[in-house]
Design a protein around this motif. Structure first.
Motif, short mmCIF file in Angstrom:
data_model
loop_
_atom_site.label_atom_id
_atom_site.label_comp_id
_atom_site.label_asym_id
_atom_site.label_seq_id
_atom_site.Cartn_x
_atom_site.Cartn_y
_atom_site.Cartn_z
N LYS A 123 -51.58 -2.31 18.13
CA LYS A 123 -50.27 -1.72 18.42
C LYS A 123 -49.64 -2.36 19.65
O LYS A 123 -48.43 -2.56 19.70
CB LYS A 123 -50.39 -0.20 18.61
CG LYS A 123 -50.84 0.52 17.37
CD LYS A 123 -49.84 0.40 16.25
CE LYS A 123 -50.35 1.13 15.02
NZ LYS A 123 -49.35 1.33 14.00
N LEU A 124 -50.46 -2.69 20.64
CA LEU A 124 -49.96 -3.34 21.85
C LEU A 124 -49.28 -4.66 21.49
O LEU A 124 -48.21 -4.98 22.03
CB LEU A 124 -51.10 -3.58 22.83
CG LEU A 124 -50.73 -4.28 24.12
CD1 LEU A 124 -49.83 -3.38 24.97
CD2 LEU A 124 -51.99 -4.65 24.90
N ALA A 125 -49.85 -5.39 20.56
CA ALA A 125 -49.26 -6.67 20.14
C ALA A 125 -47.85 -6.45 19.58
O ALA A 125 -46.95 -7.27 19.81
CB ALA A 125 -50.15 -7.35 19.10
N ARG A 126 -47.63 -5.36 18.88
CA ARG A 126 -46.30 -5.08 18.31
C ARG A 126 -45.30 -4.71 19.41
O ARG A 126 -44.13 -5.08 19.33
CB ARG A 126 -46.40 -3.98 17.27
CG ARG A 126 -47.16 -4.47 16.03
CD ARG A 126 -47.18 -3.49 14.89
NE ARG A 126 -45.84 -3.10 14.52
CZ ARG A 126 -45.55 -1.87 14.08
NH1 ARG A 126 -46.48 -0.94 13.96
NH2 ARG A 126 -44.31 -1.57 13.76
N ILE A 127 -45.75 -3.98 20.43
CA ILE A 127 -44.87 -3.64 21.55
C ILE A 127 -44.47 -4.91 22.29
O ILE A 127 -43.30 -5.12 22.61
CB ILE A 127 -45.54 -2.62 22.49
CG1 ILE A 127 -45.69 -1.27 21.78
CG2 ILE A 127 -44.75 -2.48 23.79
CD1 ILE A 127 -46.56 -0.26 22.52
N ILE A 128 -45.43 -5.77 22.53
CA ILE A 128 -45.15 -7.03 23.23
C ILE A 128 -44.21 -7.90 22.40
O ILE A 128 -43.29 -8.54 22.93
CB ILE A 128 -46.46 -7.75 23.60
CG1 ILE A 128 -47.16 -6.95 24.72
CG2 ILE A 128 -46.21 -9.20 24.02
CD1 ILE A 128 -48.57 -7.36 25.01
N ALA A 129 -44.39 -7.90 21.09
CA ALA A 129 -43.48 -8.67 20.23
C ALA A 129 -42.05 -8.15 20.34
O ALA A 129 -41.09 -8.94 20.34
CB ALA A 129 -43.96 -8.62 18.78
N HIS A 130 -41.91 -6.84 20.44
CA HIS A 130 -40.55 -6.29 20.61
C HIS A 130 -39.95 -6.73 21.94
O HIS A 130 -38.79 -7.16 21.99
CB HIS A 130 -40.56 -4.76 20.52
CG HIS A 130 -39.24 -4.16 20.85
ND1 HIS A 130 -38.11 -4.38 20.07
CD2 HIS A 130 -38.82 -3.39 21.88
CE1 HIS A 130 -37.08 -3.77 20.61
NE2 HIS A 130 -37.48 -3.16 21.71
N ILE A 131 -40.72 -6.65 23.00
CA ILE A 131 -40.22 -7.08 24.30
C ILE A 131 -39.87 -8.57 24.25
O ILE A 131 -38.82 -8.99 24.74
CB ILE A 131 -41.24 -6.78 25.42
CG1 ILE A 131 -41.40 -5.27 25.58
CG2 ILE A 131 -40.82 -7.43 26.74
CD1 ILE A 131 -42.55 -4.85 26.47
N ARG A 132 -40.72 -9.33 23.62
CA ARG A 132 -40.48 -10.78 23.48
C ARG A 132 -39.14 -11.03 22.77
O ARG A 132 -38.40 -11.94 23.14
CB ARG A 132 -41.63 -11.40 22.71
CG ARG A 132 -41.54 -12.87 22.56
CD ARG A 132 -42.75 -13.40 21.82
NE ARG A 132 -42.65 -14.83 21.70
CZ ARG A 132 -43.34 -15.54 20.84
NH1 ARG A 132 -44.20 -14.96 20.03
NH2 ARG A 132 -43.19 -16.83 20.80
N SER A 133 -38.84 -10.23 21.77
CA SER A 133 -37.58 -10.41 21.03
C SER A 133 -36.35 -10.16 21.88
O SER A 133 -35.26 -10.62 21.55
CB SER A 133 -37.55 -9.50 19.79
OG SER A 133 -37.27 -8.16 20.16
#
Length: 188
Positions: A123-133
């Motif tokens: 789930k952390l990877a998905r949060i980081i992906a959102h921030i990255r976007s």
């Protein structure tokens, strides 16, 4: 007594919601199954109709809690500044039981078995992906550092006893995240 076919699903979601709040507020070890089920308005024995163990509940709460955090971040943040304003607001600091699961549970998760940490990592990877976007350069390292700064800032602002210092920490975190998001540091 006959229940409609959605009763078990609603009850399951209710137990998850109560557990999520209790775990964020009291920690995993601070919540027993009996007291949790009492808070949910259910019997202790009913727990095992929904979860095979407390550990299975912990894993579900981690996964659902971070999914909820991601949903709130996606809804509230259209750019880094709105993300920071949403995350580092005093209301978030005060509402640990319904706030970011990562900030409330990270210190707990580190002591959990690998399966719980795997759920957290996914789930952390998905949060980081959102921030990255939200970043102009789409830097993975910068997104990771930003989330780490947000979580750490929120945790420290909650931990101190001095409200003025807590507010200063929120402001310092805000400044640091925005500077990092705008920096020209190379992504290595």
């Amino acid at each position: 007594m006959r229940y409609d076919k959605d009763h078990k699903d609603r009850t399951h979601r209710h137990v998850l919601a109560v557990a999520s709040e209790r775990f964020r507020r009291d920690g995993f070890a601070g919540v027993g199954v009996a007291s949790l089920m009492k808070d949910a308005g259910l019997t202790h024995g009913g727990f095992y109709g929904h979860f095979r163990s407390k550990q299975a509940l912990v894993e579900a709460v981690i996964s659902e809690g971070l999914e909820d955090t991601l949903h709130h971040l996606e809804t509230a943040a259209t750019d880094i500044e709105s993300l920071v304003d949403f995350y580092l607001r005093p209301e978030h600091r005060e509402n640990r039981a319904q706030g970011c699961a990562a900030a409330a549970l990270a210190a707990e998760i580190v002591r959990e078995p690998k399966r719980a940490r795997v759920a957290f990592t996914r789930k952390l990877a998905r949060i980081i992906a959102h921030i990255r976007s939200l970043l102009p350069d789409r830097s993975e390292h910068r997104a990771q550092a930003i989330f780490a700064l947000l979580v750490g800032t929120l945790q420290l602002s909650r931990a101190v006893s001095d409200r003025s210092l807590s507010d200063q920490l929120l402001q310092a975190g805000r400044i640091a995240v925005l500077a990092l998001a705008d920096s020209r540091i190379e992504d290595t």
